[in-house]
Design an enzyme around this catalytic site. Sequence first.
Site, PDB file in Angstrom:
ATOM      1  N   GLU A   1      18.134 -17.382 -13.171  1.00  0.00           N
ATOM      2  CA  GLU A   1      18.621 -16.992 -11.837  1.00  0.00           C
ATOM      3  C   GLU A   1      18.500 -18.142 -10.830  1.00  0.00           C
ATOM      4  OE1 GLU A   1      16.171 -13.758 -10.377  1.00  0.00           O
ATOM      5  OE2 GLU A   1      14.336 -14.935 -10.529  1.00  0.00           O
TER       6      GLU A   1
ATOM      7  N   ARG B   1      32.598 -13.109 -19.344  1.00  0.00           N
ATOM      8  CA  ARG B   1      31.927 -11.938 -18.777  1.00  0.00           C
ATOM      9  C   ARG B   1      30.472 -12.291 -18.477  1.00  0.00           C
ATOM     10  NH1 ARG B   1      36.425 -10.560 -18.666  1.00  0.00           N
ATOM     11  NH2 ARG B   1      37.372  -8.588 -19.350  1.00  0.00           N
TER      12      ARG B   1
ATOM     13  N   ASP C   1       1.662 -16.171  -7.756  1.00  0.00           N
ATOM     14  CA  ASP C   1       1.232 -17.199  -6.808  1.00  0.00           C
ATOM     15  C   ASP C   1       1.064 -16.669  -5.380  1.00  0.00           C
ATOM     16  OD1 ASP C   1       3.968 -16.991  -6.603  1.00  0.00           O
ATOM     17  OD2 ASP C   1       4.249 -19.071  -5.994  1.00  0.00           O
TER      18      ASP C   1
ATOM     19  N   ARG D   1      12.665 -16.937 -11.100  1.00  0.00           N
ATOM     20  CA  ARG D   1      12.573 -17.608  -9.789  1.00  0.00           C
ATOM     21  C   ARG D   1      12.936 -19.091  -9.909  1.00  0.00           C
ATOM     22  NH1 ARG D   1       7.675 -16.712  -6.072  1.00  0.00           N
ATOM     23  NH2 ARG D   1       6.697 -17.880  -7.729  1.00  0.00           N
TER      24      ARG D   1
ATOM     25  N   GLY E   1       5.262  -8.706  -7.926  1.00  0.00           N
ATOM     26  CA  GLY E   1       6.148  -7.980  -8.839  1.00  0.00           C
ATOM     27  C   GLY E   1       5.379  -7.560 -10.080  1.00  0.00           C
TER      28      GLY E   1
ATOM     29  N   ASP F   1       7.502 -14.762 -15.031  1.00  0.00           N
ATOM     30  CA  ASP F   1       8.126 -16.082 -14.811  1.00  0.00           C
ATOM     31  C   ASP F   1       7.370 -17.232 -15.485  1.00  0.00           C
ATOM     32  OD1 ASP F   1       9.799 -14.628 -13.127  1.00  0.00           O
ATOM     33  OD2 ASP F   1       8.630 -15.128 -11.338  1.00  0.00           O
TER      34      ASP F   1
ATOM     35  N   MET G   1      15.682 -13.690 -15.282  1.00  0.00           N
ATOM     36  CA  MET G   1      14.859 -13.951 -14.095  1.00  0.00           C
ATOM     37  C   MET G   1      14.063 -15.252 -14.266  1.00  0.00           C
ATOM     38  SD  MET G   1      13.423 -10.286 -12.844  1.00  0.00           S
ATOM     39  CE  MET G   1      14.320  -9.319 -11.634  1.00  0.00           C
TER      40      MET G   1
HETATM   41  O1  F6P Z   1       8.327 -12.912 -10.027  1.00  0.00           O
HETATM   42  C1  F6P Z   1       8.871 -11.926 -10.840  1.00  0.00           C
HETATM   43  C2  F6P Z   1      10.308 -11.644 -10.448  1.00  0.00           C
HETATM   44  O2  F6P Z   1      10.805 -10.655 -11.332  1.00  0.00           O
HETATM   45  C3  F6P Z   1      11.216 -12.873 -10.455  1.00  0.00           C
HETATM   46  O3  F6P Z   1      11.611 -13.281 -11.736  1.00  0.00           O
HETATM   47  C4  F6P Z   1      12.344 -12.380  -9.576  1.00  0.00           C
HETATM   48  O4  F6P Z   1      12.988 -13.467  -8.977  1.00  0.00           O
HETATM   49  C5  F6P Z   1      11.636 -11.528  -8.559  1.00  0.00           C
HETATM   50  O5  F6P Z   1      10.389 -11.165  -9.133  1.00  0.00           O
HETATM   51  C6  F6P Z   1      12.379 -10.297  -8.154  1.00  0.00           C
HETATM   52  O6  F6P Z   1      11.676  -9.663  -7.137  1.00  0.00           O
HETATM   53  P1  F6P Z   1      11.932  -8.162  -6.652  1.00  0.00           P
HETATM   54  O7  F6P Z   1      11.230  -7.265  -7.603  1.00  0.00           O
HETATM   55  O8  F6P Z   1      11.362  -8.134  -5.282  1.00  0.00           O
HETATM   56  O9  F6P Z   1      13.406  -7.958  -6.671  1.00  0.00           O
END
Ligand code: F6P
Length: 365
Positions: free
Chosen positions: A239, A283, A120, A188, A16, A144, A186
């Site tokens: 998340e 909300r 990673d 992970r 990402g 992350d 976000m």
């Molecule tokens: O690792 C970066 C990240 O933005 C995470 O925080 C998130 O869970 C994931 O990538 C989202 O991935 P994608 O861009 O495939 O939706």
Amino acid sequence: MAKQRIKKIAVLTGGGDCPGLNAVIRAVTKTAINRHKLDVWGVEDGYEGLIEDRIHPLSYNDVSNILTVGGTILGSSNTSNPFSYPVQSGKRVVNKDVSDDCIQNLEKRGIEALVCIGGDGTMCSAAAFAKKGLTIMGVPKTIDNDIWGTDITFGFNTAVTTATEAIDKVHTTASSHHRVMIVEVMGRYAGWIALHAGTAGGSDVILIPEIPYELDKIADFVRARSKKGKRFSIITVAEGAKPKGGKQVIFKKIKNSPDPVRLGGISFVLAEQIGQMTGLSCRAVNLGHVQRGGSPTPIDRVLGTNFGYHALELLMKGRVNRLVVWKDGKLDDVPLSRIAGKIKTVRKNDPLVAAAKAVGTSFGV
Ligand code: F6P
């Protein structure tokens, strides 16, 4: 020590994207050209371009004026694993190890080393390439901040800044409408963004994967605030947060991604549950990929420049197959083989968890 002086290198950005990638590409390329007179090549779209042989020369001009630009001029992909890549075999699609093809694509251009900028997943493949004899330098990126071996990754500071601005904005509307606003960030399986943005934004509740929450405790906490006359509450939720004994909320699964699971949606679940339990208006807002965009903060520009420069200096000294890291306030490096497959999560006794608790933040326990 390297056997002979390296003359040609390639650089790729995998996984990402995040703000600061261009700062690293620029630092790698300019250091290589200015200081070491190397030829630099850019691989398009991470390992996908390495597999599909999309590799082109990178000039000094190509990397000028990109320091402040978000994203990556090379493109990226988080679904291409060279060691398990889907290929058509008759009527079926089978996963094949195409890493030898990748190495050939570099060798035929005389490219002797590859700088892999990624998270990673990218580093797992980078470590596997190093095992096969390719000369690799790894540079850790991700919003992350979950890469093992480094105290910080570039992209994180920008994401925290963006999330904090959003939490600040949500405060006023929460206050006007006497609402519970749940902001999902976000991260992970790690709660770094939630912990930092939640603290910076003065969230009343912060929920992170490392500290599974109890719904009753969150409901009691916002009810108690309401009774005390604090007629709104802000909850920042990672998340990957999950209830004690429960599961994370999965948004979707993506085939062929090194980690197929995409998390997302916990804020909407919580808004429903807390609304029903407390009778308060709730909300949810999921900040999503906004956190990955925009111009990098000065901190990320500086870290990216330091990392890119350091990667090149190590490579030219022959200290290879390593990940450049920021450890205990200085640049350092660790073997790629040591970090592959590990992630860095928030410890329950992290000093910031203690500080947040001290100022009255609930972690839902
Ligand atoms: O690792 C970066 C990240 O933005 C995470 O925080 C998130 O869970 C994931 O990538 C989202 O991935 P994608 O861009 O495939 O939706």
